[in-house]
Design an enzyme around this catalytic site. Structure first.
Site, mmCIF file in Angstrom:
data_model
loop_
_atom_site.group_PDB
_atom_site.id
_atom_site.type_symbol
_atom_site.label_atom_id
_atom_site.label_comp_id
_atom_site.label_asym_id
_atom_site.label_seq_id
_atom_site.Cartn_x
_atom_site.Cartn_y
_atom_site.Cartn_z
ATOM 1 N N SER A 104 8.254 11.896 7.979
ATOM 2 C CA SER A 104 8.487 10.513 7.537
ATOM 3 C C SER A 104 6.904 10.508 5.859
ATOM 4 O O SER A 104 6.564 10.863 5.773
ATOM 5 C CB SER A 104 8.374 9.590 8.034
ATOM 6 N N SER A 105 6.886 9.230 5.706
ATOM 7 C CA SER A 105 6.300 8.736 4.309
ATOM 8 C C SER A 105 5.217 7.510 5.227
ATOM 9 O O SER A 105 5.321 6.894 4.132
ATOM 10 C CB SER A 105 7.873 8.215 3.723
ATOM 11 N N GLU B 123 10.385 11.578 -1.379
ATOM 12 C CA GLU B 123 10.522 12.471 -1.911
ATOM 13 C C GLU B 123 11.632 12.634 -2.715
ATOM 14 O O GLU B 123 12.433 11.686 -2.006
ATOM 15 C CB GLU B 123 10.585 13.223 -0.585
#
Length: 154
Positions: free
Chosen positions: A42-43, A99
């Site tokens: 994830s981010s 993204e």
């Protein structure tokens, strides 16, 4: 417990293939991560992580490699596709990674992913010290793929 990553690399590549999977594989190779078992993450950018160009020296082929990434494939000849990732560096704590991909130009996906990073940092009340962006654009011949990612490792 996994080791806390302290290095990262921005990656981008594009490729043609006979199938979507072989185009994706080619794009991974072009981005220098085709010989790893990439694990989609994830981010969140680890605090204190530093950019490195030593991925191949530090991480043996076949290893698991965490990567935040976006990609797009298409089998429509002449279509332009692009993927981008951006990392928001705060300078004080962790950062964020976003993204984006689309039937768009490199510039379009770069603008969108940068806006996403700004929004995510603002939501967390974190300052923007720097935004790093990497992208790939591809004009499809038969089957194409554009890939962009940020790998993190120890």
């Amino acid at each position: 417990m996994f080791p806390f990553p302290d290095k990262y690399a921005l990656l981008a590549g594009d490729a043609e293939g006979e199938t979507e999977l072989t185009a994706f594989d080619g794009a991974l190779l072009a981005a220098r991560v085709g010989n790893y078992n990439i694990v989609k993450m994830s981010s969140i950018m680890p605090p204190g992580a530093r950019p490195s160009d030593r991925l191949r020296e530090d991480v043996p082929a076949g290893s698991l490699l965490p990567v935040a990434y976006g990609y797009i494939t298409s089998d429509r000849p002449g279509q332009v596709i692009a993927a981008a990732v951006a990392a928001g560096i705060t300078g004080t704590t962790y950062g964020v990674i976003m993204e984006h991909k689309g039937l768009a130009s490199r510039r379009q996906v770069e603008r969108e992913v940068e806006a996403m990073v700004r929004e995510a940092l603002a939501r967390r009340g974190l300052p923007v010290l720097e935004i790093l962006v990497v992208s790939a654009e591809h004009r499809v011949g038969k089957v194409g793929c554009a890939f962009a990612g940020i790998a993190i490792w120890k």
